[in-house]
Write an enzyme that holds these catalytic residues in place. Structure first.
Site, PDB file in Angstrom:
ATOM      1  CB  THR A 188      -0.896   0.065   1.259  1.00  0.00           C
ATOM      2  OG1 THR A 188      -0.029   0.056   2.406  1.00  0.00           O
ATOM      3  CG2 THR A 188      -1.864  -1.079   1.319  1.00  0.00           C
ATOM      4  CD1 TRP A 199       5.411  -2.225  11.686  1.00  0.00           C
ATOM      5  CD2 TRP A 199       4.488  -3.902  12.851  1.00  0.00           C
ATOM      6  NE1 TRP A 199       4.609  -2.945  10.830  1.00  0.00           N
ATOM      7  CE2 TRP A 199       4.036  -3.985  11.518  1.00  0.00           C
ATOM      8  CE3 TRP A 199       4.024  -4.841  13.764  1.00  0.00           C
ATOM      9  CZ2 TRP A 199       3.160  -4.975  11.075  1.00  0.00           C
ATOM     10  CZ3 TRP A 199       3.150  -5.825  13.325  1.00  0.00           C
ATOM     11  CH2 TRP A 199       2.729  -5.881  12.002  1.00  0.00           C
ATOM     12  CG  HIS A 230       6.343  -7.006  11.596  1.00  0.00           C
ATOM     13  ND1 HIS A 230       7.129  -6.321  12.472  1.00  0.00           N
ATOM     14  CD2 HIS A 230       6.380  -6.283  10.460  1.00  0.00           C
ATOM     15  CE1 HIS A 230       7.602  -5.235  11.909  1.00  0.00           C
ATOM     16  NE2 HIS A 230       7.159  -5.184  10.668  1.00  0.00           N
ATOM     17  CB  CYS A 351      -2.606   2.585   5.577  1.00  0.00           C
ATOM     18  SG  CYS A 351      -2.980   1.173   4.563  1.00  0.00           S
ATOM     19  CB  CYS A 354      -2.468  -1.195   6.744  1.00  0.00           C
ATOM     20  SG  CYS A 354      -1.681  -0.602   5.250  1.00  0.00           S
TER      21      CYS A 354
END
Ligand code: FAD
Length: 585
Positions: A188, A199, A230, A351, A354
């Site tokens: 993306t 993260w 991840h 996003c 996401c």
């Protein structure tokens, strides 16, 4: 410890990426090729990479078609939910592909997804729109779909404690229904500081309050789940990546290597997550078989689910190793609330696409964890609490998460092939055999396993005798492995001869003797090439009538299609005339 591991991994990453680029350009040595598919996946998992690859091949078709059925392809999430972890969460994703196309055209949806059907529960909120339906509405998807009579609808709140995600996610007024099949998880363009911060916060959740031995497995499992998620996302975005020069979507090997392939631990964690989700599906197998979808619903769905779960095995993951006694109960509470935070952190993702896939997957893992750690098959109450109360969104996210992992595993194997083609190109044919013989790529997994044991040891102190956590024998094995794997680098390029057909093999083996007269070799090559040229001319005459016939047929077909007014279905470029392939030296 895990934080340090994450930090360390970040520090090493730049160097590793640089190293990777150099390595591919200069030499064929890279850590990507050092995994052993026949080694067990690690503590708690009595399964090998090869076995998981096998299972995955068997279920692949069914899981793909399952998540594309109307029941499993819709997911509900709230893209506007406030991030509760920090202020000013105003990051913007500039890429078009970050956008999610939400379902606005309700009329086109199947009847059982219409708001009024979703709301038609026995609590009599029948004429409410979807946005008004209550927590209880979601408490059993069977009731919603089939209007079956559920005598006891327990209070959802009492179930709250067992959840590893925030159930309010599905109850929010602003939640939208999204067709997952129309919004594939792929590259993306989302990244940079914002993504990095998320993260980082996710990994920070792995700081359990106690560093006791008993937390070790829990910490490891937590870390592996997050890291596997991840890595799985990294695999998808590398596999479905936009080549901005050609505008085409496709796999990007360099990106995969830099994000996942060069880090055996990450690859291993994807497999670990597969084992976790597979085991949770296995555990609810008897109940899944009894799922009574509405009669007017596609009966195939149930059959597909049965096909999938029947390929799974209980030994794939042993959840009983964790949270064994009363003391562990508090660690489990900690684990649960920390994982819940991970799911909530998805609200901070900028996003939308996401965020949506992040929600699907974290909810999927949360559901798995609930099934694994809260469902005690011997205890009727826990069955009532967990299985009977599974919501449709939990089931949807569980199977979609399984499909995400299944796709990752398929992609990892494809990347292995791409990698092999790249590194063992024409001038290194001999390395191919070596590569497959040693299953080099997957030998890295073994190292990943060792690293977890290492971490456990550090946490526990090296004298820990707990049989489930660390076995002293493993230490010896580890040392043995250490020396065993020292040679697990890609084989150096050896001067190899080109592949030739069998009739020439004898000549070639004679040709390659070092002291052969160069003139004799040149003479033989000339003779061979001249023979090939004659063979080519001869075969061309033989093939001519066939090729002319084919040409006539294709052209006649074209004229006929035009005459009857249908489109050409034969692609001219794909027509492959028979031509003798020259084998010149
Ligand atoms: C929830 C979420 C969903 C996302 N979904 C998408 C998506 O669908 N498509 C898309 O294109 N991008 C997506 N992203 C962004 C993507 O994950 C990366 O953050 C982005 O591509 C930038 O990558 P990076 O190389 O800078 O490092 P990041 O992936 O952001 O990682 C940061 C650091 O974490 C460490 N790390 C990386 N991988 C692992 C691992 N597996 N285990 C342990 N440590 C690791 C490394 O040290 C790395 O430097 C998503 C991000 C989040 C937070």
């Amino acid at each position: 410890d895990q934080q340090n591991a994450f930090q360390l991994s970040q520090n090493n990453e730049g160097a590793a990426q640089k190293q990777w680029t150099n390595q591919l350009a200069v030499t064929d040595e890279t850590p990507f090729c050092k995994m052993d598919k026949d080694e067990n996946l690690g503590p708690g998992c009595d399964v090998t990479i090869a076995e998981i690859n096998n299972i995955n091949k068997k279920i692949r078709k069914d899981i793909v078609s399952l998540v594309n059925t109307d029941f499993f392809k819709y997911f509900k999430f709230d893209p506007f939910k406030k991030c509760t972890f920090w202020e000013n969460n105003e990051g913007i994703c500039f890429s078009r592909s970050c956008a999610v196309d939400v379902v606005e055209d309700w009329d086109k949806l199947p009847e059982y997804w219409q708001p009024e059907v979703l709301g038609s529960l026995e609590n009599d909120s029948t004429n409410e729109t979807e946005t008004h339906h209550t927590a209880e509405d979601d408490a059993s998807f069977l009731n919603e779909l089939c209007n079956s009579k559920n005598d006891k609808m327990n209070q959802l709140e009492s179930n709250n404690d067992l959840n590893y995600y925030d159930i309010n996610d599905f109850l929010n007024e602003d939640a939208v229904l999204v067709d997952l099949s129309k919004n594939p998880e792929r590259f993306t363009g989302y990244g940079g500081q914002e993504a990095g911060q998320i993260w980082k916060s996710i990994y920070a959740e792995n700081c359990f309050s106690s560093d006791e031995a008993d937390t070790c497995l829990a910490k490891d499992a937590f870390y592996r789940i997050v890291s596997g998620l991840h890595a799985s996302i990294g695999t998808h975005l590398s596999n479905d990546h936009l080549d901005t020069t050609t505008g085409e979507w496709g796999p990007d090997l360099d990106l995969f290597m830099a994000r996942v392939g060069n880090f055996p631990e990450r690859v291993s964690n994807v497999y670990f997550n597969y084992a976790i989700v597979a085991k949770s599906l296995w555990k609810i197998k008897p109940y899944l078989k009894e799922l009574d979808f509405c009669n007017d619903y596609d009966n195939d769905v149930k059959q597909k689910i049965i096909n999938i779960v029947s390929q799974l095995d209980s030994k794939i993951f042993d959840e009983d190793l964790m949270f064994k006694d009363d003391y562990d109960a508090s660690i489990k509470d900690d684990f649960r609330s920390r994982f819940k935070n991970v799911t909530k952190l998805m609200d901070c993702v900028h996003c939308d696409r996401c965020k949506m896939w992040g929600k699907v997957q974290t909810t999927g893992y949360a559901t798995s964890l609930k099934i694994l750690f809260e469902l005690n098959e011997a205890d009727e109450e826990s069955k009532q609490q967990v299985v009977n109360r599974l919501t449709k969104f939990e089931l949807i996210s569980l199977l979609n998460t399984f499909n995400r992992l299944s796709t990752s595993i398929e992609s990892i194997n494809n990347f292995e092939t791409l990698y092999d083609e790249r590194v063992n190109g024409e001038d290194n044919q001999g390395a191919i055999a070596n590569f497959f013989q040693n299953n080099n790529f997957f030998k890295l997994i073994e190292k990943a396993k060792d690293s977890f044991i290492d971490k456990c040891k550090k946490l526990n102190g090296s004298n820990d005798t707990s049989e489930n956590v660390i076995d002293l024998a493993v230490e010896e094995e580890e040392e043995a492995e250490e020396s065993k794997f020292q040679d697990l680098k890609m084989p150096k390029k050896k001067p190899q001869q080109k592949k030739k057909n069998t009739t020439q093999k004898n000549n070639i083996s004679q040709d390659s003797t070092a002291d052969e007269n160069v003139w004799a070799r040149a003479w033989r090559t000339e003779i061979h090439n001249t023979r090939e040229a004659f063979r080519f001319i001869y075969r061309s005459y033989l093939d001519l009538p066939k090729n002319l016939g084919n040409m006539l047929l294709v052209n006649f077909n074209k004229v006929w299609n035009r005459f009857v007014g249908v489109q050409d279905y034969l692609n001219e470029e794909e027509q492959d005339p028979s031509v003798y392939k020259l084998d010149l030296h």
